[in-house]
Design an enzyme around this catalytic site. Structure first.
Site, mmCIF file in Angstrom:
data_model
loop_
_atom_site.group_PDB
_atom_site.id
_atom_site.type_symbol
_atom_site.label_atom_id
_atom_site.label_comp_id
_atom_site.label_asym_id
_atom_site.label_seq_id
_atom_site.Cartn_x
_atom_site.Cartn_y
_atom_site.Cartn_z
ATOM 1 N N ASP A 127 -17.869 -9.641 -24.093
ATOM 2 C CA ASP A 127 -19.003 -9.613 -23.166
ATOM 3 C C ASP A 127 -19.776 -10.928 -23.260
ATOM 4 O O ASP A 127 -19.486 -11.776 -24.108
ATOM 5 C CB ASP A 127 -19.905 -8.425 -23.520
ATOM 6 C CG ASP A 127 -20.698 -7.917 -22.327
ATOM 7 O OD1 ASP A 127 -20.638 -8.551 -21.248
ATOM 8 O OD2 ASP A 127 -21.386 -6.894 -22.470
ATOM 9 N N HIS A 162 -15.516 -3.766 -12.462
ATOM 10 C CA HIS A 162 -16.903 -4.022 -12.895
ATOM 11 C C HIS A 162 -17.361 -5.432 -12.535
ATOM 12 O O HIS A 162 -18.435 -5.616 -11.952
ATOM 13 C CB HIS A 162 -17.005 -3.801 -14.408
ATOM 14 C CG HIS A 162 -18.375 -3.993 -14.971
ATOM 15 N ND1 HIS A 162 -19.431 -3.165 -14.668
ATOM 16 C CD2 HIS A 162 -18.877 -4.924 -15.828
ATOM 17 C CE1 HIS A 162 -20.524 -3.574 -15.305
ATOM 18 N NE2 HIS A 162 -20.214 -4.646 -16.021
#
Ligand code: HEM
Length: 512
Positions: free
Chosen positions: A237, A377
């Protein structure tokens, strides 16, 4: 002369953050940590993430461009992104506004600026502290100005159903408007609780005394070992954040550049009129997002997909499905560049891991999902060429940290979460309705976004909310198969906060 002034302003404030609490008192009962000068920066650049600019580079950039972002006055967490090993969120309610203002005034030297976080490592404090206020928090302090953001004014609880949340999953500290503010405390230590962070929390408790009450506390931390920098589902991330004009000294290939006012209130590109004291602040959308990790792992295994050649094992097919749900492999490598297999070298390379926009020669942007599903996403939350790469207003800086323990063997074997883990999600933007809220409602939750496709993309399968939870395009062999994806991310609370500049704290918030 101008350059000299910038240098003076920046370097004279390097010691911000080293106030009374900046260096722990060795005689304190909290003598839990080794006392030594810091030699490494507070922030950790995890593999695959953009390097931080240096203070000198920013000063040169601003001098060259004639711009001037006063980074010694901007709170430190806003522009740097997800780079914390340990981060505690200390949510508080103000009981006694007058005593709170007095305490905060004395505490200002400990509030850490962006300049301090980018200063040479030896000049950085042992942990950084930032502070932010909810709308009811500002009101409690007697500040009734309209900050020009209606979502902030109403608070996140009032907005929760618009975001798609079920109020039944919201935890009581967040239900309502009882939270007046939050301290963010972070550092680079790997060890958990006997840390600089807990030392600083003790400092907050002793400084603010009974003027505040702790409403909730989240102790977040980067995951251990090779998983550091990865969120709990296992995906790297903090890779893609926009470059901010006046702050980012390099623009990585594929990175969007936004005007500073997309993030900072009152700067060029901010779309609202606000009181002048809000200059160089930002709005922080905080979300406590619980992640059902064993359930996610089990579901991807049960629904494992196959590549066009039919050569994948079940585990490889599960990893392939997970990668298509995110649009990136666990290493961070984008499926748009490497659609069939993970490429950890690519994932770890910030020069290339963002260098894509979903458009390819000899492929149709409106119908081809072979590389990345429309519902993935990262495609839903940053549609790149799906919006002609022209979109700079709906960007925000993500700066959250995972919370909760690693999955235990009993949770893994039973495919059931018994412990609370997830993401202490943070996004910074100058207008909540253009940043976090737009990404959540208009993009992730909206089945026909991205627009003008030959099929309905469906809901975003990780954080999208709504019913039915159908995401199309996940299966590359037959993209028309709609997957009804269980909800693996459960919002359990949150709030909208304003993060003022340091001078606004001194001149307005603590002024009586
Ligand atoms: C637990 C919840 C979440 C998880 C596990 C998660 C995970 C990830 C991962 C793994 C990435 C790719 C790495 C990167 O580019 O940094 C990513 C990117 C991103 N996420 Fe999330 N995320 C979550 C919640 C959210 C929410 C609630 C939003 C906004 C509504 C959001 C917005 C974004 C954006 C804007 C990007 C960058 C897309 C790009 O520029 O390519 N995320 N997220």
């Amino acid at each position: 002369m101008h350059l000299f002034n910038i240098f003076t302003a920046a370097f004279s404030l390097l010691n911000i953050g080293r106030g009374v609490l900046g260096v722990p008192n060795p005689n304190s009962e909290h003598n839990l940590v080794e006392r030594q000068a810091r030699t490494t920066p507070i922030l950790t650049v995890f593999p695959g993430q953009a390097a931080l600019p240096t203070l000198a580079d920013i000063i040169n950039l601003n001098a060259t461009n004639g711009t001037f972002l006063p980074i010694q006055n901007i709170q430190g967490d806003i522009l740097v992104g997800m780079k914390k090993q340990l981060e505690t969120f200390y949510f508080f309610h103000i009981n006694d506004p007058a005593s709170f203002k007095t305490a905060l005034n004395s505490y200002v030297p400990t509030i850490t600026s962006t300049a301090t976080l980018l200063s040479p490592a030896s000049s950085q404090p042992l942990a950084f502290v930032n502070i932010a206020f909810s709308s009811t928090g500002l009101q409690a302090l007697g500040i009734t100005d309209d900050l020009g953001d209606s979502q902030f004014s109403s608070g996140m609880y009032a907005d929760a159903t618009n975001l798609g949340d079920s109020l039944s999953t919201w935890e009581s500290p967040f239900a309502g408007t009882n939270i007046h503010g939050v301290f963010l405390i972070g550092t680079d230590q790997l060890a958990p609780q006997d840390s600089y962070v807990s030392f600083y929390v003790s400092g907050i408790v002793s400084t603010f005394g009974s003027s505040i009450t702790e409403v909730d506390r989240i102790d977040a931390s980067a995951r251990p070992g090779d998983e550091a920098g990865h969120e709990h589902f296992g995906f790297l991330d903090g890779i893609s954040n926009p470059a901010v004009a006046g702050f980012s000294t390099t623009v990585l290939p594929g990175q969007t550049v936004v005007p500073s006012g997309t993030i900072l209130t009152g700067r060029l590109g901010d779309v609202a009129l606000r009181p002048s004291w809000t200059l160089d602040g930002t709005f922080m959308a905080f979300r406590k997002l619980q992640q059902k990790v064993p359930e996610f792992d089990a579901w991807t295994l049960e629904n494992a997909i196959q590549n066009p050649e039919g050569t994948l094992t079940v585990q490889q097919g599960a990893d392939y499905l997970g990668a298509r749900m995110f649009g990136r492999w666990k290493s961070g490598a984008p499926t748009d560049i490497t659609p069939l297999v993970d490429d950890p070298t690519l994932g770890a390379d910030p020069q290339s891991n963002n260098n894509f926009d979903f458009a390819h020669a000899n492929s149709s942007l409106i119908s081809d999902q072979s590389r990345c599903p429309f519902s993935a996403h990262i495609r839903k939350t940053n549609p790149r060429a799906d919006l002609a790469d022209a979109n700079t207003i709906n960007h925000a800086i993500r700066a959250g940290t995972p919370y909760g323990p690693e999955v235990s063997s009993s949770e893994a074997s039973s495919n059931t979460s018994t412990q609370d883990r997830g993401m202490a999600f943070v996004e910074y933007q100058s207008t909540i309705g253009n940043g976090f809220r737009f990404q959540q409602i208009n993009w992730a939750n909206t089945a026909n976004f991205p627009p003008l496709k030959t099929v309905t993309p469906g809901i975003e399968p990780i954080v999208g909310q709504g019913s039915p939870r159908t995401a199309d395009g996940l299966n590359p062999v037959d993209p028309s198969v709609g997957y009804t994806v269980p909800q693996f991310v459960i919002p359990t609370g949150g709030e909208y906060f304003f993060v003022p500049s340091i001078s606004a704290i001194t001149d307005v918030i603590t002024a009586s």
